[in-house]
Design a protein around this motif. Structure first.
Motif, PDB file in Angstrom:
ATOM      1  N   LEU A   1      -2.264  73.067 -26.127  1.00  0.00           N
ATOM      2  CA  LEU A   1      -2.384  72.620 -27.508  1.00  0.00           C
ATOM      3  C   LEU A   1      -2.479  73.806 -28.463  1.00  0.00           C
ATOM      4  O   LEU A   1      -1.807  73.850 -29.503  1.00  0.00           O
ATOM      5  CB  LEU A   1      -3.618  71.716 -27.633  1.00  0.00           C
ATOM      6  N   SER A   2      -3.299  74.788 -28.119  1.00  0.00           N
ATOM      7  CA  SER A   2      -3.434  75.979 -28.952  1.00  0.00           C
ATOM      8  C   SER A   2      -2.122  76.743 -29.040  1.00  0.00           C
ATOM      9  O   SER A   2      -1.773  77.286 -30.096  1.00  0.00           O
ATOM     10  CB  SER A   2      -4.534  76.890 -28.386  1.00  0.00           C
ATOM     11  N   GLU A   3      -1.362  76.750 -27.931  1.00  0.00           N
ATOM     12  CA  GLU A   3      -0.092  77.476 -27.912  1.00  0.00           C
ATOM     13  C   GLU A   3       0.926  76.838 -28.844  1.00  0.00           C
ATOM     14  O   GLU A   3       1.605  77.528 -29.610  1.00  0.00           O
ATOM     15  CB  GLU A   3       0.462  77.521 -26.487  1.00  0.00           C
ATOM     16  N   PHE A   4       1.076  75.491 -28.802  1.00  0.00           N
ATOM     17  CA  PHE A   4       2.128  74.916 -29.631  1.00  0.00           C
ATOM     18  C   PHE A   4       1.702  74.727 -31.090  1.00  0.00           C
ATOM     19  O   PHE A   4       2.552  74.657 -31.981  1.00  0.00           O
ATOM     20  CB  PHE A   4       2.727  73.632 -29.024  1.00  0.00           C
ATOM     21  N   LEU A   5       0.397  74.699 -31.342  1.00  0.00           N
ATOM     22  CA  LEU A   5      -0.055  74.699 -32.729  1.00  0.00           C
ATOM     23  C   LEU A   5      -0.055  76.101 -33.317  1.00  0.00           C
ATOM     24  O   LEU A   5       0.121  76.284 -34.519  1.00  0.00           O
ATOM     25  CB  LEU A   5      -1.484  74.141 -32.828  1.00  0.00           C
ATOM     26  N   SER A   6      -0.272  77.076 -32.484  1.00  0.00           N
ATOM     27  CA  SER A   6      -0.556  78.488 -32.783  1.00  0.00           C
ATOM     28  C   SER A   6      -2.063  78.632 -32.920  1.00  0.00           C
ATOM     29  O   SER A   6      -2.759  77.729 -33.400  1.00  0.00           O
ATOM     30  CB  SER A   6       0.139  79.010 -34.029  1.00  0.00           C
TER      31      SER A   6
END
Length: 953
Positions: A480-485
């Motif tokens: 989740l953190s990766e695709f949201l940034s």
């Protein structure tokens, strides 16, 4: 909470290395740090509710239900406790106490239910409590009281009604046993300078505060706590808040100290803590810091400097988390305590964190790099909870993953900040992602969030502290953190923490704030955060993404290790996911793509001649990948020609995915084995660890068969260059290279690389000659101890046992305790098993892990299984109801099962033991794994042996 041995989710999980026809060597055992930390469905964002099994009929009476009614809300408690650190006239350690709880009536009722378990309550005029009205409210008289043992309530029926909006006070007086059961208010013991010392300490999570005092023992029932502890002169009392006043009084003919603490913040009962001990402390005063940081432990340990590392990194990580959360540390002090007896790895009590000694103490002279990393990551995990979990708390235990998965993710960020040269963030793939895959690929898995009706009884709550909650939770949040940034992720997180500070939430509240953060930054997502993430948390399992590089076709399917298994848990999403795909073509990273359907065409993933596709770049997504055979061949060619073109994490991913696909009968086992051939040129730890972790399954399946010799011959050829490199060079090693060397030496000994066993045996026997001068490299001790004890007999075992009994460093004791399970001598193994029944020989906190170590030994596995069954009554009584280690013991003793006979033994055991407590899910998984193992062995045994014979020639 950080889990104990089993749940070793360490940041650097170092795989077990199997000894030749003897035992499993666990290199870097102390590195292996198992955490293990599920929710309520479908609120907000759109996509329906969680589908769960049909619940049992609702009990008729409120006291027959495990959940408290919503009629009362606690405001604050006044608790006074007096633990006796000496035996009474009956030979027991006890504590006495009294408490009041002020509460507000929310709904009209003539019934008070408050949790109380294993407490002897004093009666007043025939009742167990007294009730008083506050602020002018008239309190009804008490009609009757009784203790409801099954649901662990003190039941108080009134002659009149409590009035909504009015406040009341309930008073109770009680006595309990300060037992050694590692739950509630309990007793820990140790010997220092020849004197036996007693510590009164606590472990409240998940349902044990009720064993210390009557309370509304649910996470949503937050209150302020006023704590007073009575204790002997010469001891120190600690609680969640700072002490406000210490007085001396005379009671029962002796002086007693009374320590009164400042009121706590509004908090849940499960993070309450209090300790009475004669521990010493060290502290750090930082200019400008308003937070007092102290490390508490045995005085001897602190004198030897074993608390210094923890102290040095704590302030750095508190500063990091304040910046990361954009929220100040909520308290004025942070005490961290190393306990000789503690069931989990650590516990995030607010302001008073408790640890196993191996998780907080580090001796720079005798401890390994793995020990140091364990201390670092466990501290990071627990400090992360001070905000996420403590300041903002889950509403109910079905959302446990939100606490533990989050802490399991951001511990890597905190640890990376404290030790940036270690590259710890990369370790999450082996420490959590691959760990979660292994469990989540069975139909006996479960969603991250379960319906509240599925999680009621204490043993059901205990089962939530598993690999899914901790490791899958971490993997999914990282995705989740990766695709949201990360900037968007932390922005939403900060907003969430500010809105819900000192209150409770469900997972959808976090989705709301992350969605707002995404919208405010103009992030373009194919669906809302709710729509994407609910598919990952409301259904179990994960997708296998298959890419046909000849056509550009991409598809997804629910991955199962046993493709014939029947999925009986329904899903409103039909086991389809919205999959974020980071990928590269040859050396070039491509734009992110989303797979939103069962099957789609994506032209950019069509490869031309000589091009290769690599999906799930840096394993940022929680899914496995399969390719057409031509793309597998191109990846193998790249690994053979220049493996460094492919990122380190993805080199590990290729190996791990291929072996799992082979176990799931999707890819040929020989194709999976080919992923290991390039390792003769590999020096990085993460790919080597992935390879050994994958091949460890082969050890388990084949170390009792004729395939074993052929496998050892191939692995010997593979590891020899690595072993030679590390034993002929004196150059300084990086943090991960230390692990690579340890794995190389251990695997070399297992496979018989020339000179390797002589090297480690010589080290051990030299130590036997000079017991007070152990010159073995701390990073090789696990291998040396295990191999020497496996190769030796009674003399080596007895020496190891004596060194264990005399060990003053917890990490050294842990290594020795594991190594003693490596012996090949049957009667020594059986004697060691019997020792686990005696807490004076093996501490109760270590009993289940010790049995597990013996089960890892190919010689000891059958002994451990027989012992587990023959001592079932004792084991279940001590660990089965709520111990986090119990399910892992079931997994350990059945890990090698691969025959119809062994499967029938498991089925018979399940039939004969309908009450499995917190081990119910583990036994179901053991049966499913054994069934899959039988099928895999039938299809692969000859194939594997032929391949090893050919490649080792």
């Amino acid at each position: 909470m950080s889990q104990g041995f089993y749940i070793s989710k360490t940041v650097a999980v170092i795989a077990a290395v199997v000894g030749i026809a003897a035992a499993v060597t666990i290199f870097g055992l102390s590195v292996a740090y198992s955490k293990q930390k599920p929710p309520a469905g479908g609120e907000g964002g759109g996509e329906g509710t969680l589908v769960a099994p049909t619940p049992p009929p609702e009990p008729k009476e409120p006291w027959e239900r495990y959940r408290l009614p919503d009629t009362l809300s606690p405001v604050h408690y006044n608790i006074t406790l007096w633990p006796r650190l000496e035996k009474d006239e009956h030979g027991m350690y006890i504590f006495t106490g009294h408490s009041t709880v002020d509460f507000v009536c929310v709904k009209t009722t003539d019934l008070i239910l408050i949790h109380s378990h294993q407490l002897n309550l004093t009666k007043f005029s025939g009742h167990h409590a007294t009730l008083t009205g506050l602020d002018g409210a008239a309190a009804p008289t008490i009609k009757t009281t009784w203790l409801q043992q099954k649901t662990q309530y003190l039941v108080i029926q009134l002659n009149g009604k409590l009035v909504p909006g009015k406040s009341y006070q309930l008073y109770t007086k009680f006595q309990g046993e300060l037992a050694d059961d590692l739950e509630g208010f309990y007793r820990s013991e140790y010997t220092e300078n020849g004197i036996r010392r007693i510590v009164a300490t606590t472990q409240m999570q998940a349902t044990y505060a009720r064993k210390a005092f009557p309370c509304f023992d649910e996470p949503a029932m937050k209150a302020i706590f006023h704590i007073t502890l009575m204790h002997p002169p010469g001891t120190k009392a600690l609680a969640n808040s700072r002490d406000a006043e210490i007085n001396t009084v005379s009671l029962e003919g002796k002086d007693v100290l009374i320590t009164t603490f400042e009121p706590t913040e509004r908090m849940s009962t499960y993070i309450l803590a209090f300790i009475v001990s004669d521990f010493g402390s060290i502290k750090k005063d930082e200019t400008g810091s308003t937070t007092m940081v102290r490390i508490w432990a045995r005085k001897k340990a602190l004198e030897l400097g074993q608390g210094d590392y923890a102290l040095n990194v704590t302030l750095r990580m508190l500063e990091f988390f304040e910046q990361y959360y954009n929220t100040s540390y909520p308290l004025t002090k942070s005490d961290q305590v190393a306990l000789p007896d503690f069931n989990a790895g650590a516990m995030e009590n607010w302001g008073l964190i408790t640890y196993r000694e191996t998780s907080l103490l580090y001796d720079p002279h005798t401890s390994s790099e793995g020990n140091k990393e364990r201390v670092l990551t466990v501290i990071a995990h627990e400090l992360a909870h001070m905000w996420f979990g403590n300041l903002v708390t889950l509403r109910w235990w079905n959302d446990l993953w939100l606490n533990e998965g989050f802490a399991s993710y951001v511990e890597y960020l905190g640890a990376n900040h404290a030790e940036p040269s270690w590259h710890i963030k990369d370790m999450i793939v082996q420490g959590d992602v691959q760990r979660a895959f292994a469990v989540d690929s069975f139909v006996s898995s479960h969603p991250l969030t379960r319906g509240e009706e599925e999680v009621n009884k204490p043993e059901e709550i205990s089962q939530m502290f598993d690999t899914i909650s901790y490791s899958k939770g971490a993997a999914v949040l990282r995705m989740l953190s990766e695709f949201l940034s990360e900037p968007v992720f932390v922005r939403g997180l900060s907003s969430y923490l500010h809105q819900f500070a000192f209150n409770n939430t469900v997972y959808s509240d976090l989705w709301d704030h992350l969605e707002k953060a995404a919208l405010s930054t103009g992030l373009n997502l194919p669906y809302t955060v709710h729509e994407i993430m609910n598919r990952w948390i409301l259904q179990m399992g994960f997708p296998l993404v298959t890419i046909d590089t000849a056509t550009g076709s991409i598809s997804q399917q629910h991955f199962l290790l046993d493709p014939d298994a029947v999925v009986d848990r329904p899903s409103i999403y039909n086991y389809e996911w919205i999959v974020p795909m980071k990928w590269m073509k040859n050396r070039v990273e491509q734009d992110q793509h989303w797979l939103t359907e069962k099957r789609a065409m994506f032209e950019p993933m069509r490869a031309e001649e000589g091009e290769w596709i690599l999906a799930n770049l840096n394993v940022s997504g929680y899914y496995r990948v399969n390719y057409d055979l031509q793309n597998w061949e191109r990846l193998f060619a790249q690994l053979s020609s220049d493996h460094q073109v492919i990122p380190i994490i993805n080199r590990a991913q290729i190996i791990d995915d291929a072996f799992s696909l082979a176990k799931g009968r999707i890819l040929s086992t020989t194709v999976a084995l080919r992923t290991t051939k390039y390792l003769m040129r590999e020096q990085e730890y993460i790919p080597w660890q992935a390879a050994f972790s994958s091949l460890y399954y082969f050890f388990q399946m084949f170390d009792r068969t004729e395939v074993y010799g052929s496998m050892l011959a191939y692995l010997k050829k593979l590891v020899r260059p690595l072993y030679v490199k590390f034993t002929t060079s004196d150059r300084p090693l990086s943090h991960t290279m230390v692990y690579t060397r340890g794995l190389a030496v251990s695997l070399a000994c297992t496979t018989g690389v020339a000179g390797s066993n002589e090297l480690v045996l010589g080290m051990f026997h030299q130590w036997m000659k000079e017991p007070n001068n152990n010159r073995i490299d701390p990073n090789l001790k696990s291998t040396v101890y295990c191999k020497a004890i496996a190769a030796g007999g009674e003399e080596e075992w007895d020496f190891g046992w004596e060194m264990l009994r005399n060990a003053t460093v917890a990490s050294e004791a842990a290594r020795l305790r594991s190594a003693l399970a490596c012996t090949k001598v049957p009667w020594l193994l059986n004697r060691y098993l019997e020792y686990t029944l005696d807490p004076t020989k093996i501490r109760k906190q270590d009993a289940t892990s010790t049995i597990g170590y013996i089960a890892n030994n190919v010689v000891g596995q059958s002994f451990a299984w027989d012992f587990f069954r023959s001592k079932w009554d004792y084991i279940f009584k001590e660990f089965g109801g709520g111990s986090f280690s119990f399910s892992h013991l079931i997994t350990a003793v059945s890990r090698r099962f691969s025959t119809e006979f062994e499967l029938q033994q498991l089925l018979d055991f399940k039939r004969d033991h309908p009450d499995l407590g917190s081990g119910k899910a583990a036994l179901s998984q053991a049966i499913e794994k054994t069934t899959a193992n039988i099928k895999w062995m039938a299809e692969n045994k000859k194939l594997v042996m032929d391949w090893f014979d050919t490649e080792s020639a």
